[in-house]
Design a protein around this motif. Structure first.
Motif, PDB file in Angstrom:
ATOM      1  N   SER A 178       0.814  -1.218   0.000  1.00 19.41           N
ATOM      2  CA  SER A 178       0.000   0.000   0.000  1.00 19.41           C
ATOM      3  C   SER A 178       0.851   1.273   0.000  1.00 19.41           C
ATOM      4  N   LEU A 261      -4.613   4.013   3.772  1.00 18.52           N
ATOM      5  CA  LEU A 261      -5.318   2.742   3.792  1.00 18.52           C
ATOM      6  C   LEU A 261      -6.007   2.596   5.146  1.00 18.52           C
ATOM      7  N   SER A 275     -10.967  -3.112   3.110  1.00 17.64           N
ATOM      8  CA  SER A 275     -10.040  -1.983   3.223  1.00 17.64           C
ATOM      9  C   SER A 275     -10.515  -0.874   2.305  1.00 17.64           C
ATOM     10  N   GLU A 277      -9.717   3.511   1.127  1.00 20.00           N
ATOM     11  CA  GLU A 277      -8.687   4.556   1.052  1.00 20.00           C
ATOM     12  C   GLU A 277      -9.301   5.901   1.443  1.00 20.00           C
ATOM     13  N   LYS A 316     -10.704   1.757  -3.378  1.00 23.18           N
ATOM     14  CA  LYS A 316      -9.349   1.328  -3.723  1.00 23.18           C
ATOM     15  C   LYS A 316      -8.597   2.513  -4.310  1.00 23.18           C
ATOM     16  N   GLU A 317      -7.290   2.316  -4.500  1.00 20.14           N
ATOM     17  CA  GLU A 317      -6.447   3.353  -5.076  1.00 20.14           C
ATOM     18  C   GLU A 317      -6.573   3.345  -6.599  1.00 20.14           C
TER      19      GLU A 317
END
Length: 348
Positions: A178, A261, A275, A277, A316-317
């Protein structure tokens, strides 16, 4: 005011027992003068007259006063408004010169920042508010900055950093997969000992999410040498007042942010969101006072307004670009006053 009184007491005891802090990763004033050796080819140095001192090792403490936070809804998760009494944390860094020659300068460094949140409510229902209240946010990273002069007038600056941001602790670390990587390159000109400027491009998380931006470096000292400008736009800019060689004042701003994260450590989020962001970004409009305490030990006092720019959540990224993708949660924070104290060991 009780909060700020508590802050003064805690910071004073903290500063007596530790010795480190950081301003920004992209602080190009961290290099000393490169002296001409031997009389061969001449190279420009990395500073202008009266530039702020280079922070090599330092420790700092950051504190924000109370404000209101609105956390958005998503599916079965309802929105919630809550009061943040304060948020606070230690800020540490070290920058070490590895190569210091007339034709190349290289520094490597490490940083550690933490940001803990204290809420007034005991019955927080929103998963993000619960996570912030219990775990806070941390960031640690490694960075380097290279200054390469080509001759007496032209130079190149390259900066890179790798940061691990999240709600981790040292006993429950998160994956290095991450890690967020930022970089900037600036090609510039040093017109004389009071002016240097340059143009470049950056990959940055200062706006909270991946972004690619043009940058403009501008360091200028007025002929009187009482005033000056230190800027790397759009990230930061400051008007400098030189009271003496050991006392400086600044007024300006800095855009501060990163992508964090946020893991589902205590089942705050539904199982479908293992998870997420957090895109955190804030504009800090500030006054700064810096003074030498003794020799190369400097005190820095900073106070101003923290203006919330972004505090949203993605699953998410990814690079948003000019797209209009919706956030998972859209949150907003009211603005607040903040203070920052640091003690710094500066270069000679």
């Amino acid at each position: 005011m009780k909060q700020f009184g508590w802050l003064f007491f805690l910071l004073s005891t903290t500063l007596l027992s530790v010795a480190q802090e950081a301003d920004t990763v992209e602080d190009y004033s961290m290099y000393g003068e490169a002296e001409l050796a031997g009389g061969a080819k001449r190279f420009c140095t990395s500073k202008v007259f009266d530039l702020s001192p280079n922070k090599l090792i330092s420790v700092g403490y950051d504190f924000q006063g109370g404000y209101r936070g609105d956390f958005g809804s998503q599916g079965a998760i309802p929105s919630q408004s809550a009061t943040v009494q304060n948020n606070y944390g230690l800020r540490l860094a070290a920058n070490v010169p590895v190569i210091s020659k007339t034709n190349i300068l290289l520094n490597v460094g490490a940083t550690y920042w933490e940001n803990f949140y204290s809420f007034s409510e005991s019955n927080l229902s929103h998963p993000l508010a619960q996570s912030l209240n219990k775990y806070g946010l941390r960031t640690m990273g490694l960075n380097f900055t290279l200054f390469k002069p080509f001759n007496e007038k032209k130079f190149l600056i390259v900066n890179g950093s790798a940061d691990l941001n999240g709600n981790y602790s040292f006993s429950d670390f998160q994956s290095f997969n991450s890690t967020k990587v930022s970089a900037v390159a600036v090609y510039g000109w040093k017109k004389h000992d009071r002016l240097m400027y340059g143009f470049g491009v950056a990959r940055t998380f200062r706006v909270g999410e991946t972004n690619y931006l043009p940058v403009f470096l501008y360091n200028y000292t007025f002929p009187s040498r009482k005033w000056g400008v230190e800027a790397l736009l759009p990230a930061r800019a400051a008007l400098r007042r030189t009271f003496s060689a050991r006392t400086l004042g600044f007024f300006g701003y800095e855009l501060e942010g990163n992508s964090y994260l946020v893991r589902n450590l205590s089942n705050e989020f539904p199982s479908s969101f293992n998870s997420v962001e957090l895109r955190r970004s804030e504009l800090r409009i500030r006054f700064t006072f810096e003074q030498s305490i003794k020799d190369f030990l400097w005190l820095s006092l900073q106070a101003g307004l923290r203006y919330n720019y972004r505090f949203n959540v993605d699953e998410k990224e990814f690079f948003r670009g000019f797209g209009d993708q919706a956030y998972l949660f859209e949150n907003s924070l009211a603005n607040s006053l903040y203070v920052n104290f640091s003690i710094n060991l500066v270069s000679p």
